[in-house]
Design an enzyme around this catalytic site. Structure first.
Site, short mmCIF file in Angstrom:
data_model
loop_
_atom_site.label_atom_id
_atom_site.label_comp_id
_atom_site.label_asym_id
_atom_site.label_seq_id
_atom_site.Cartn_x
_atom_site.Cartn_y
_atom_site.Cartn_z
N THR A 77 4.79 3.87 4.92
CA THR A 77 6.11 4.37 5.65
C THR A 77 6.89 2.78 4.58
O THR A 77 8.22 2.98 4.49
CB THR A 77 6.89 3.55 6.76
OG1 THR A 77 6.09 2.68 7.10
CG2 THR A 77 6.35 4.77 8.00
N SER A 103 -4.83 -8.17 1.36
CA SER A 103 -3.95 -8.60 0.42
C SER A 103 -3.81 -9.73 -0.36
O SER A 103 -3.16 -10.69 0.56
CB SER A 103 -2.72 -8.91 1.35
OG SER A 103 -1.41 -8.13 1.98
N ASP A 146 3.61 -7.30 1.77
CA ASP A 146 2.25 -7.75 1.84
C ASP A 146 3.24 -9.69 1.13
O ASP A 146 2.97 -10.26 2.24
CB ASP A 146 0.95 -7.85 1.21
CG ASP A 146 0.39 -6.19 0.68
OD1 ASP A 146 0.88 -5.53 2.19
OD2 ASP A 146 -0.40 -5.26 0.26
#
Length: 383
Positions: A36, A128, A174
């Site tokens: 998204t 991440s 992130d």
């Protein structure tokens, strides 16, 4: 020895002095809101208690000197007064150089520094580690030189460094959660406005990340294809991004779209609605609803966005068979392998661990999972 003690010890050994400060920046996991972010939508990540730690000190000149403790104390030295270009050999150094270069492009006023970097964010697991490093380097220089940069600006700086200097496409999620994470909270992020809302996590709730150890093949090419399909759907509706398409409008005319493009758009539009509902469910402590939304998210990724693989689907089913409606589980990340994320009561963690260890290898060609039990943690700052 803690990461903080480790970096401080190496700083003392390498530079023959004490560091001025030690800072940290966490990795993250996304609870819901998949694919998204580049559609200007909503995501619900939390920072986790795996992090990058940097002990650092000012220098009297314009040199940046960096020691990578995780890479046998490899060293990189570069000048703030010469063009900053990629390192000829060390990939890790490009993340540091990129952040420094982009801070300069923001007209940040800072001098030389010695940095010792160490981290325990698992690499290649979609948690991440790169964003954690970028935010940590920015935070280190901000803290050393009192730079007037907000957490959002540090996050944007890290994203620009990764996109433009390192050469990896990434959204803003992130870096933003690494910079702005809040202990015992998830963060609802609007990827268009970058507005955030802290969402309290229920007490005695574990965030469990399970790496399938299925290598993420095809992920780059398929990611680009999905992105193009989403952009095609947005053009069909005459909007900037799928974020702007109301579900009622989509469902009334989805038959006019190319069938595959319609499936991709249906995932993004429904996932945005699920993410907003999940933030409210989590805040209300409604784990049954949260679990339903995470299950719907996984089914949508499997059937409409088509980014899961059979071992991942089976891993989700195994976890769900243990936690029932006391939590939720789904794949997280780009897809085609990687990790699943689960929310569950602390007292179920060991039962889940045992059941997965017993049942998963039969569905993964013998591969064993890697199991991480996390807590929602504070974002970047002093360590």
């Amino acid at each position: 020895m803690s990461l903080k003690q480790h970096t401080q010890t190496i700083f003392r050994q390498q530079f023959d002095r004490e560091s001025d400060i030690t800072i940290k920046a966490p990795g993250r996991v996304n609870l819901i809101g998949e694919h998204t972010d580049y559609n200007d939508g909503f995501v619900l990540p939390c920072a986790i208690n795996y992090e990058t730690v940097i002990s650092c000190g000012k220098r009297g000149d314009r040199q940046i000197r960096v020691i990578a403790a995780d890479y046998e104390n490899q060293q990189d030295i570069f000048s703030l007064d010469a063009p900053i270009v990629p390192h000829p050999e060390y990939r890790w150094a490009d993340y540091v150089r990129g952040v420094v270069k982009h801070l300069q492009m923001r007209n940040a006023d800072f001098g030389g520094a010695d940095l010792v970097i160490c981290g325990n964010v698992p690499q290649g697991a979609g948690l991440s580690s790169s964003a954690s490093l970028e935010v940590a380097v920015g935070q280190a220089l901000q803290s050393l030189y009192q730079l007037p940069l907000s957490g959002v600006e540090l996050a944007l700086n890290g994203q620009e460094a990764e996109n433009q200097f390192v050469g990896c496409n990434c959204g803003i999620m992130d870096q933003l959660i690494s910079a702005l994470g809040k202990k015992d909270h998830a963060l609802l992020i609007d990827c268009r406005t970058l507005e955030t809302r802290a969402v309290p996590m229920p007490e005695n709730m574990a965030v469990v990340i399970i790496n399938s150890n299925i290598q993420r093949g095809l992920v780059d090419s398929e990611y680009n294809t999905r992105r193009q399909q989403c952009e095609a759907a947005a053009r069909f509706f005459g909007v900037k991004a799928l974020r702007d398409v109301e579900p009622s409008l989509f469902f009334s005319i989805q038959d006019e779209l190319d069938p595959v493009v319609a499936k991709r758009a249906r995932h993004v539009i429904s996932e945005n609605a699920r993410t907003l509902a999940a933030a409210d469910a989590l805040a209300a402590g409604n784990l049954k609803l949260m679990g339903q939304l995470m299950q719907e998210s996984h089914i949508s990724m499997r059937d409409d966005f088509e980014i899961t693989v059979p071992p991942i689907d089976r891993l989700v089913e195994i976890v769900k068979s243990v936690i029932g409606d006391q939590g939720g589980v789904r794949m997280t990340g780009g897809g085609f392998g990687g990790c699943i994320v689960a929310l569950m009561p602390l007292e179920l963690v060991e039962q889940v661990r045992t059941t997965v260890a017993q049942e998963y290898p039969a569905h993964s060609g013998g591969k064993k999972e890697t199991f991480y039990v996390c807590q929602a943690s504070q974002g970047a700052g002093l360590c």
